[in-house]
Design an enzyme around this catalytic site. Structure first.
Site, mmCIF file in Angstrom:
data_model
loop_
_atom_site.group_PDB
_atom_site.id
_atom_site.type_symbol
_atom_site.label_atom_id
_atom_site.label_comp_id
_atom_site.label_asym_id
_atom_site.label_seq_id
_atom_site.Cartn_x
_atom_site.Cartn_y
_atom_site.Cartn_z
ATOM 1 C CB SER A 213 -0.966 -0.049 1.190
ATOM 2 O OG SER A 213 -1.908 0.978 1.112
ATOM 3 C CB SER A 214 1.532 4.042 2.357
ATOM 4 O OG SER A 214 2.308 5.221 2.342
#
Ligand SMILES: *[C@@H]1O[C@H](CO)[C@@H](O)[C@H](O)[C@H]1NC(C)=O
Ligand SMILES: *[C@@H]1O[C@H](CO)[C@@H](O)[C@H](O)[C@H]1NC(C)=O
Length: 369
Positions: A213-214
């Site tokens: 994700s991030s």
């Protein structure tokens, strides 16, 4: 002394709103409207047409005297690497526990950095940088993944960076982080990798990045901005390099145009973002593996197709896969599309945000297992 105080009063009289740019701050570039002078002890250095930065020291010529390059031909050469400190060797690090390190080099955003050293370290060990998701921490990614556990089998070293931002997403949006040696969170991670190579006997040819994700977006950032350090990247539910760019906003800004899959560019435009990140770089690019779920509503699946455009263009591969198969070890509905030896894209049907980790397979991609 005279000129110093005169400078101060000039600033005060002129009422410049933004004052002087901070160390590692932006001080120029196309579209930039902030302060173009740097705090004492730093010099404004032109990194590319879009980005000049206050760097420690006073070596480089002022950006105002530099020629204005066209956007497709960024100024080169890139500035030299910030110095990597000499530090304690691997033997000083306690084994088989998550251990924080400090003083590993340029780290303008003061990211946290943790290392996991297995009980038996391989000779000239590989290094894996494993970056956590938004709202995550180094500790959470350490306990929630098998990267550390598998290090005990394969003898590599793991770095778990820790985001300093309030929402604990990574800075994948600032000009600084998207620029080689430009600052931001990515420079802190790059510095730790350089520190590991310089002080721990890590094999510089086996330095890898992975994230979710991030952290997947950060992995794209590291692959794009630091191709000289990272030899491979695995992007689990992320976006193309540069997709999250939000110039002039806080470092961990969210880019909803990108997240919702509305940032649609050509392969050439995407590749240009990678080239602009490190002007003048002509060396090898890290091989890339991207994973995405078809029902991801945090980072929409269009981002998978944008990543494909970006990396197939960078590698000069055809835009359609040369093979696309299900793999026996993966769940039904996962397809592994190979575009060439340097790029694979795995699409997971009916999987949301995020695709589960397949650490053992990642190690194969890295050439460790
Ligand atoms: C690979 O094949 C699957 C199943 O047909 C398809 O859903 C997916 O879009 C293909 N992947 C690529 C990158 O074309
Ligand atoms: C995808 O296929 C390629 C080519 O067969 C293979 O080398 C690679 O390991 C596969 N990737 C995954 C994630 O299974």
């Amino acid at each position: 002394m005279f000129s110093f105080s005169r400078t101060l009063s000039f600033v005060a009289l002129a009422g410049l709103v933004a004052g002087q740019a901070a160390e590692w701050g932006q001080c120029g570039g196309i579209g930039f409207t902030g302060a173009t002078t740097c705090v004492a002890g730093t010099t404004c250095v032109t990194l590319n047409a879009y980005y000049s930065q206050c760097q420690p020291g006073a070596a480089a010529p002022a950006p105002t005297s530099a020629p204005q390059p066209s956007p497709t031909q960024p100024a080169g050469p890139a500035p030299s690497n910030p110095s990597t400190p000499t530090g304690p060797g691997l033997s000083s690090i306690p084994a088989s526990t998550l251990h924080q390190i400090t003083n590993f080099g340029a780290n303008p955003n003061n990211i946290g950095m943790f290392v996991y050293k297995p009980a038996r370290v391989a000779a000239n060990p590989p290094l894996i940088v494993a970056s956590h998701y938004c709202s995550g921490t180094a500790q959470a990614y350490f306990t929630g993944s098998k990267f550390a556990q598998l290090a005990e089998t394969y003898g590599y070293v793991v770095l778990f960076p820790n985001s300093p931002h309030s929402g604990t997403c990574w800075d994948v949006s600032s000009d600084a982080t998207l620029t080689h040696n430009g600052g931001g969170d990515s420079l802190g991670i790059a510095s730790a990798a350089r520190f590991a190579i310089a002080n721990w006997g890590v094999d510089a040819n086996r330095v890898f990045a992975v994230g979710t994700s991030s952290g997947a977006m950060m992995t794209s950032v590291l692959a794009g901005a630091y191709p000289d350090i990272f030899k491979a990247g695995i992007v689990d539910s992320g976006v193309a390099f540069g997709c999250f760019a939000v110039p002039g906003q806080p470092d961990d800004s969210w880019n909803s145009q990108c997240s919702t899959g509305e940032m649609i560019l050509t392969g050439q435009q995407w590749a240009q973002k990678v080239y602009n990140a490190f002007p003048g770089y002509t060396g090898a690019r890290p091989k890339m593996q991207v994973w995405h779920g078809t029902i991801d509503t945090t980072l929409y699946p269009q981002n998978f197709w944008e990543e494909i455009k970006q990396w197939t263009t960078v590698f000069n591969y055809p835009s359609t896969p040369i093979s696309n198969v299900s793999e026996p070890y993966l769940p039904n509905g996962y397809s592994n599309a190979t575009f060439g030896p340097m790029f694979q894209a795995i699409l997971a049907q009916n999987v949301g945000h995020t695709v589960p980790l397949f650490e053992q397979q990642y190690l194969q991609f890295f050439g460790i297992a």
